[in-house]
Scaffold this active site. Structure first.
Site, mmCIF file in Angstrom:
data_model
loop_
_atom_site.group_PDB
_atom_site.id
_atom_site.type_symbol
_atom_site.label_atom_id
_atom_site.label_comp_id
_atom_site.label_asym_id
_atom_site.label_seq_id
_atom_site.Cartn_x
_atom_site.Cartn_y
_atom_site.Cartn_z
ATOM 1 N N THR A 125 5.256 -2.218 10.082
ATOM 2 C CA THR A 125 5.273 -2.169 8.621
ATOM 3 C C THR A 125 5.339 -0.720 8.178
ATOM 4 O O THR A 125 4.667 0.142 8.767
ATOM 5 C CB THR A 125 4.060 -2.829 7.936
ATOM 6 O OG1 THR A 125 4.093 -2.489 6.545
ATOM 7 C CG2 THR A 125 2.722 -2.399 8.488
ATOM 8 N N ASP A 127 3.999 0.178 5.671
ATOM 9 C CA ASP A 127 2.739 0.401 4.951
ATOM 10 C C ASP A 127 1.631 1.028 5.816
ATOM 11 O O ASP A 127 0.646 1.520 5.277
ATOM 12 C CB ASP A 127 2.203 -0.922 4.381
ATOM 13 C CG ASP A 127 3.222 -1.630 3.500
ATOM 14 O OD1 ASP A 127 4.130 -0.956 2.989
ATOM 15 O OD2 ASP A 127 3.117 -2.862 3.339
ATOM 16 N N ARG A 162 9.861 18.719 -16.910
ATOM 17 C CA ARG A 162 9.449 17.315 -17.015
ATOM 18 C C ARG A 162 8.317 16.981 -16.048
ATOM 19 O O ARG A 162 8.156 17.637 -15.013
ATOM 20 C CB ARG A 162 10.618 16.398 -16.630
ATOM 21 C CG ARG A 162 11.646 16.270 -17.717
ATOM 22 C CD ARG A 162 12.835 15.478 -17.218
ATOM 23 N NE ARG A 162 13.789 15.283 -18.293
ATOM 24 C CZ ARG A 162 15.070 15.022 -18.110
ATOM 25 N NH1 ARG A 162 15.571 14.933 -16.894
ATOM 26 N NH2 ARG A 162 15.869 14.851 -19.141
ATOM 27 N N MET A 169 6.174 2.512 -2.120
ATOM 28 C CA MET A 169 5.650 1.223 -1.632
ATOM 29 C C MET A 169 4.332 1.419 -0.896
ATOM 30 O O MET A 169 3.753 2.503 -0.909
ATOM 31 C CB MET A 169 6.685 0.563 -0.722
ATOM 32 C CG MET A 169 7.820 -0.087 -1.466
ATOM 33 S SD MET A 169 8.897 -0.964 -0.299
ATOM 34 C CE MET A 169 9.804 -2.005 -1.435
ATOM 35 N N ARG A 171 2.079 -1.597 -0.570
ATOM 36 C CA ARG A 171 1.261 -2.761 -0.927
ATOM 37 C C ARG A 171 -0.154 -2.314 -1.285
ATOM 38 O O ARG A 171 -0.292 -1.428 -2.115
ATOM 39 C CB ARG A 171 1.269 -3.772 0.210
ATOM 40 C CG ARG A 171 1.517 -5.183 -0.313
ATOM 41 C CD ARG A 171 1.326 -6.211 0.755
ATOM 42 N NE ARG A 171 2.515 -6.490 1.524
ATOM 43 C CZ ARG A 171 3.492 -7.313 1.130
ATOM 44 N NH1 ARG A 171 3.429 -7.907 -0.016
ATOM 45 N NH2 ARG A 171 4.537 -7.521 1.896
ATOM 46 N N HIS A 276 13.172 -0.189 -1.970
ATOM 47 C CA HIS A 276 13.577 -0.539 -0.607
ATOM 48 C C HIS A 276 14.328 0.568 0.127
ATOM 49 O O HIS A 276 14.587 0.423 1.328
ATOM 50 C CB HIS A 276 14.408 -1.829 -0.629
ATOM 51 C CG HIS A 276 13.586 -3.028 -0.990
ATOM 52 N ND1 HIS A 276 13.325 -3.377 -2.292
ATOM 53 C CD2 HIS A 276 12.922 -3.924 -0.214
ATOM 54 C CE1 HIS A 276 12.562 -4.455 -2.305
ATOM 55 N NE2 HIS A 276 12.294 -4.809 -1.065
HETATM 56 O O1 F6P Z 1 5.118 -4.604 3.432
HETATM 57 C C1 F6P Z 1 6.263 -3.823 3.291
HETATM 58 C C2 F6P Z 1 6.722 -3.817 1.858
HETATM 59 O O2 F6P Z 1 7.872 -2.988 1.769
HETATM 60 C C3 F6P Z 1 5.666 -3.383 0.851
HETATM 61 O O3 F6P Z 1 5.477 -1.989 0.848
HETATM 62 C C4 F6P Z 1 6.221 -3.969 -0.406
HETATM 63 O O4 F6P Z 1 5.218 -4.239 -1.361
HETATM 64 C C5 F6P Z 1 6.809 -5.258 0.059
HETATM 65 O O5 F6P Z 1 7.085 -5.115 1.433
HETATM 66 C C6 F6P Z 1 8.053 -5.659 -0.673
HETATM 67 O O6 F6P Z 1 8.453 -6.877 -0.187
HETATM 68 P P1 F6P Z 1 9.826 -7.573 -0.604
HETATM 69 O O7 F6P Z 1 10.916 -6.849 0.127
HETATM 70 O O8 F6P Z 1 9.656 -8.978 -0.156
HETATM 71 O O9 F6P Z 1 9.959 -7.418 -2.082
#
Ligand code: F6P
Length: 344
Positions: A125, A127, A162, A169, A171, A276
Site C-alpha cells: 500500500t 499508505d 499564493r 492520499m 487514508r 491517483h
Molecule cells: O489505500 C490506497 C489508497 O490510494 C488510499 O490512499 C486512498 O484513500 C484509496 O486507496 C483510494 O481508493 P480508490 O482508488 O478505490 O478510490
C-alpha cells in the site's frame, strides 16, 4: 507445486516487481507460478494463467499489475467460500501468495483459518499503514511523487504570492503527508493522527508573511480532520458512498482547508489534489528493491511451508509474521511530525 500469485485491493507501484520476484524464485526452485487474475476473484472463478519466464520478463519497472486487481472478497458472496474450496480441490493451485493491503490481509487470514488455504501475504500500500511491517512497498514512490509536486508548486506559489494546499492520499494514516512535507520543505502539514486548528495554520502562514515570505505550501492528508480552535472538527468525505470494503471515499479536505485559510488570512489560496498520480507509474529504485525482497521472501516462505503468514520488514530483515497479528492501522511515528514542525 503450483503457486497462485494475486494482487488485490488498490493498485500501486511495485506490484509487478513482486510478481516477477516471487515467480522467478519459484521457477528457479522447480515450481510453477500461476497468476490469479483480479485478486481473489481469479482463485474463486478459476481465472488464471501460468507465469513462464516470458510472462515474468520486463516487469521490474512496470507500474500497475499485469494480473489486474479487484476487491473481491469470497466471504462477502454466498457462493465464495465454496468456489474457493472447489478450486483448491481441483488442484488449480497448491498455495497462494496474496499481495495486498490491510483488508486483503484480513481475507487472507480468514481463508487460512476457515478454509485451510495455504497462504502467504505480501504487504502492499502506498499508505504504509499495515501493522507489523516497518515499510510497505509503493510508499516510497508515492512520497517521491508528492515531494516532486511540492517542489514544483513552490516555484509557482512564490511567483504569485499564493498559499497552495496540497492534498495527498494515505487514508487514515499520515505517512505520505508527513514524509512528503519533510522531503519537500512544506510550511505546514495536517495528518489524521493529530488535529491542528485551522487558526493555528493561518497564524503560521501570517508569521511567514511577516518574515517576508509571501507564499506557503501546506500539505494535508486526505484523512485529516478540519478542526477549529473552539473544538469543532470533522472529517471530509468525497461522497456518501463507501467502497467494496466499506471504507469511506475520502477527499475534499484540501479545498475545505483552503477556503478556511483564505478567509482567515485574506491571502489567495489554491488547492492541488494529487490523487491517483501517487499510485501510478514506475516504482522508485528503493521500492523495486523492497518489492524484490518481499517477492523472493514470499516464495521462500511458501517453500518452507510457513503458511498463514505475511512477510514483514523488521529493521533490516524480512521475516514471516502470523497474519493474525496484522490487525488495525499503523499510525505515523509522531517524531516525524515534530521534525516537520521545526521548519514551520
Ligand atoms: O489505500 C490506497 C489508497 O490510494 C488510499 O490512499 C486512498 O484513500 C484509496 O486507496 C483510494 O481508493 P480508490 O482508488 O478505490 O478510490
Amino acid at each position: 507445486m503450483r503457486i497462485g500469485i494475486l494482487t488485490a485491493g488498490g493498485g500501486g507501484p511495485g506490484l509487478n516487481a513482486v510478481i516477477r520476484a516471487a515467480g522467478r524464485k519459484l521457477l528457479r526452485e522447480g515450481h510453477q507460478p500461476v497468476g490469479l487474475l483480479r485478486g481473489y476473484r481469479g482463485l474463486a472463478y478459476g481465472d488464471h494463467r501460468e507465469l513462464d519466464h516470458d510472462a515474468l520478463s520486463g516487469l521490474l519497472p512496470l507500474g500497475g499489475t499485469i494480473l489486474s486487481t479487484s476487491s473481491y472478497d469470497p466471504f462477502r458472496h454466498d457462493d465464495g467460500p465454496q468456489l474457493v474450496r472447489e478450486a483448491m480441490a481441483r488442484g488449480d493451485v497448491d498455495g497462494v501468495i496474496a499481495i495486498g493491503g490491510e483488508h486483503t490481509m484480513e481475507i487472507t487470514a480468514q481463508l487460512h483459518a476457515e478454509l485451510g488455504v495455504p497462504v502467504v501475504g505480501v504487504p502492499k500500500t502506498i499508505d504504509n499503514d499495515i501493522v507489523g511491517t516497518d515499510r510497505t512497498f509503493g510508499f516510497d514512490t508515492a512520497v517521491h511523487v508528492a515531494a516532486e509536486a511540492i517542489d514544483r508548486l513552490h516555484s509557482t506559489a512564490q511567483s504569485h504570492d499564493r498559499v497552495i494546499v496540497v492534498e495527498v492520499m494515505g487514508r487514515n494514516a499520515g505517512w505520505i503527508a508527513v514524509t512528503a512535507a519533510i522531503a519537500g520543505g512544506a510550511d505546514g502539514v495536517l495528518v489524521p493522527e493529530v488535529d491542528v486548528p485551522v487558526e493555528k495554520i493561518a497564524a503560521t502562514i501570517r508569521q511567514r508573511h511577516d518574515r517576508g515570505k509571501d507564499f506557503s505550501i501546506i500539505v494535508v492528508s486526505e484523512g485529516a480532520r478540519l478542526a477549529f480552535e473552539d473544538g469543532r472538527s470533522h472529517k471530509v468525505v468525497a461522497n456518501a458512498e463507501t467502497d467494496e470494503y466499506g471504507y469511506e471515499r475520502l477527499g475534499g479536505i484540501g479545498n475545505a482547508l483552503a477556503a478556511e485559510l483564505e478567509q482567515i488570512t485574506g491571502y489567495e489560496t489554491r488547492t492541488v489534489v494529487l490523487g491517483h498520480i501517487q499510485r501510478g507509474g514506475t516504482p522508485t529504485a528503493t521500492d523495486r528493491v523492497l518489492a524484490t525482497r518481499y517477492g523472493v521472501a514470499a516464495a521462500e516462505t511458501v517453500l518452507a511451508g510457513t503458511f498463514g503468514t505475511m512477510v514483514a520488514l523488521r529493521g533490516a530483515e524480512i521475516e514471516p509474521i502470523p497474519l493474525t497479528d496484522v490487525v488495525g492501522v499503523k499510525g505515523i511515528d509522531l517524531r516525524l511530525l515534530e521534525l516537520a514542525e521545526v521548519f514551520f
